[in-house]
Write an enzyme that holds these catalytic residues in place. Structure first.
Site, PDB file in Angstrom:
ATOM      1  CD  GLU A 141      -5.168  11.940   8.732  1.00  0.00           C
ATOM      2  OE1 GLU A 141      -4.594  11.142   9.491  1.00  0.00           O
ATOM      3  OE2 GLU A 141      -5.697  11.595   7.661  1.00  0.00           O
ATOM      4  CG  LEU A 191      -1.845   1.200   1.410  1.00  0.00           C
ATOM      5  CD1 LEU A 191      -3.214   0.749   1.906  1.00  0.00           C
ATOM      6  CD2 LEU A 191      -1.248   2.192   2.416  1.00  0.00           C
ATOM      7  CG  LEU A 192       1.605   5.371  -2.743  1.00  0.00           C
ATOM      8  CD1 LEU A 192       2.469   5.405  -4.011  1.00  0.00           C
ATOM      9  CD2 LEU A 192       0.314   6.152  -3.008  1.00  0.00           C
ATOM     10  CG  ASP A 217      -0.600  10.571   3.877  1.00  0.00           C
ATOM     11  OD1 ASP A 217      -1.547   9.893   3.457  1.00  0.00           O
ATOM     12  OD2 ASP A 217      -0.588  11.092   5.001  1.00  0.00           O
ATOM     13  CB  SER A 260       2.641  12.098   6.620  1.00  0.00           C
ATOM     14  OG  SER A 260       2.093  11.100   5.824  1.00  0.00           O
ATOM     15  CD  GLN A 266       3.504   7.638   5.769  1.00  0.00           C
ATOM     16  OE1 GLN A 266       2.937   7.071   6.679  1.00  0.00           O
ATOM     17  NE2 GLN A 266       4.747   8.039   5.844  1.00  0.00           N
ATOM     18  CG  ASP A 301       0.194  14.116   9.039  1.00  0.00           C
ATOM     19  OD1 ASP A 301       0.851  13.091   9.293  1.00  0.00           O
ATOM     20  OD2 ASP A 301      -1.045  14.114   8.879  1.00  0.00           O
TER      21      ASP A 301
END
Length: 490
Positions: free
Chosen positions: A222, A44-45, A47, A107, A63, A168
């Site tokens: 976020e 999984l990809l 941010d 992130s 990420q 973040d």
């Protein structure tokens, strides 16, 4: 439950090469793998992180959970490019191998300082009771691409009044000081953003909460990003917990958007701004990040996906991609996003068509495919609606159209192939009052990004049609519509 927790935080370093090879092979056999979008080699990809121009190249991290299409132990994966089009996978940039990021390198952003690239990110850690303890951390990349973490976090506590949802950091420099905004949740479970300052990127002072006109606006903000374009301040963030409004607004599970106004007052932390506007009108867009490049352009890349949504590619061991880079500008007090012109490097065979469609749907020679760029200008219209069907076949089609009665652009993926998040609807709409409409499409194997009227609005969406669904058709209903179209194969 224990098995799920153990699996979620399983480390890539503990996985055999045979298991990893089998996963990558499974991923590569998927017909929905993208061709020109950044995507994970497995897993999984999410941010985009650390977007920057350093040492003559664009650098972009994201990420990454490598072991499956779910949100597990997060690494930073590093990719780079000389032209924003052809990206080279460098490999893992940050590993979650320290006490302060033991449960994920979350992130963050980057900034050039003293000839090096400073990566400022959130370390996610959990204690034996799985209670989260976030840290704000620094890693430094030198000109050879070598990355080394600082031994200790630069911000090791969450200030009073905020929960463990504190992450973040986005960093920038103003004068001789560095500043960072961090996404936060107040203890009353409402979202906000806070401001820090530093003389050297190593010692940070908590300045306080940024004062906005959005006191109760979701439960968590976020990926905040504060930038300035001309004399205006632009604050981009991704609020969670916003209820839908009518047919058009806040229809996705989570939103990404911006407020535009005066520059942030760094002394009293006040941001005077207009209404919150969604950045993208499509189904799949979240957690964008911007950077300023050597040409002075303000560029944006977003995650083409959403948290807590299942996607058809999950069954093949991977999920998500990033958007194409977009250049930001302010036109008539509105944020405009345009695809970077470097994407023209991908153009190959060109096809053109021009006609008037009258209560009909028509196809034209050269207009088909699964990976291409298409620009279509509609004018001289008296139809009640008109538009384009693409990735179309006998049973499937994705539709972008303009409804002249509602004065709305509408993206319909009800027949786009495998279903995605139908609980949140199959259409996305936005108002646009215009006599002439241009649709600029970037179509890839399992996605579309549509820039309307030179970036005035953008619709970004994943679609999962059969590989045989290749047709492009132009249509008008309730009258006629003239159009001129040009298509380039990629």
């Amino acid at each position: 439950m224990e098995w799920q927790i153990e699996n979620k935080y399983r480390r890539l370093e503990d996985v055999s090469q045979e298991e990893m090879d089998a996963l990558v092979s499974k991923v590569n056999s998927c017909s929905w793998r993208q061709t020109y979008h950044i995507q994970p080699i497995s897993g999984l990809l999410n941010d985009p992180n650390g977007f920057s121009f350093y040492n003559g190249e664009y650098h972009l991290f994201y990420q990454w959970h490598p072991l499956g299409p779910f949100h597990g132990l997060k690494y930073w994966f590093h990719t780079k490019s000389k032209d924003l089009v052809h990206w080279e996978n460098v490999g893992i940039g940050l590993r979650p191998d320290s006490y302060f990021d033991s449960h994920g390198a979350y992130s963050g952003s980057s900034i050039k300082h003293n000839g090096q690239l400073y990566l400022f990110y959130t370390g996610n850690s959990r204690d034996e009771h799985l209670v989260r303890h976030p840290y704000q951390c620094i890693a430094i990349m030198n000109e050879y691409g070598e990355i080394k973490k600082l031994e200790h976090p630069v911000i090791d506590k969450v200030p009073e009044g905020y929960t463990e949802h504190y992450r973040d950091p986005k960093v920038w420099k103003e004068g001789e000081r560095f500043y960072a905004v961090i996404g936060a949740q107040r203890t009353d479970e409402t979202g906000c953003s806070v401001l820090y300052s530093s003389p050297d990127l190593l010692n940070w002072n908590f300045e306080g909460e940024i004062k906005t006109g959005l006191r109760e606006f979701g439960y968590m903000w976020e990926c905040p990003d504060y930038i300035e374009i001309g004399e205006q301040g632009l604050f981009i963030f991704s609020p969670q917990g916003i209820e839908p409004e009518g047919e058009d607004r806040y229809r996705n599970i989570y939103q990404s958007g911006y407020v535009l106004g005066e520059k942030l007052n760094l002394d009293n932390k006040e941001l005077m701004h207009g209404e919150f506007v969604e950045l993208d009108r499509g189904f799949d867009f979240y957690a964008p990040q911007t950077m300023k490049d050597a040409k002075g352009r303000r560029l944006l890349v977003g995650w083409m996906g959403l948290p807590d949504i299942d996607y058809p590619s999950d069954q093949s061991g991977w999920s998500h991609c990033l958007t194409v880079p977009r250049e930001l500008s302010i036109v008539h007090n509105k944020l405009v996003q345009r695809p970077v012109p470097e994407l023209q490097l991908l153009r190959k065979t060109e096809s053109q068509a021009a006609d008037t469609v009258v209560d009909e749907t028509k196809a034209f020679e050269g207009f088909s495919g699964t990976v291409y760029e298409l620009i279509c200008d509609f004018e001289n219209v008296d139809a009640s609606e008109f538009g384009i069907e693409f990735r179309a076949g006998e049973m499937e089609k994705t539709v972008i159209k303009y409804d002249t009665i509602q004065r709305k652009v509408i993206l319909d993926r009800s027949r786009s192939g495998e279903k995605v998040a139908e609980d949140y609807g199959t259409e996305r709409k936005c108002e646009m009052d215009s006599e002439n409409i241009q649709f600029h499409l970037f179509v890839d194997s399992s996605s579309v990004e549509i820039f309307v009227n030179d970036g005035e609005e953008v619709f970004t969406s994943r679609i999962f049609p059969d590989i045989s669904s290749r047709e492009i058709r132009f249509f008008a209903k309730g009258g006629h519509a003239g159009f001129k179209a040009v298509k380039w194969d990629y």
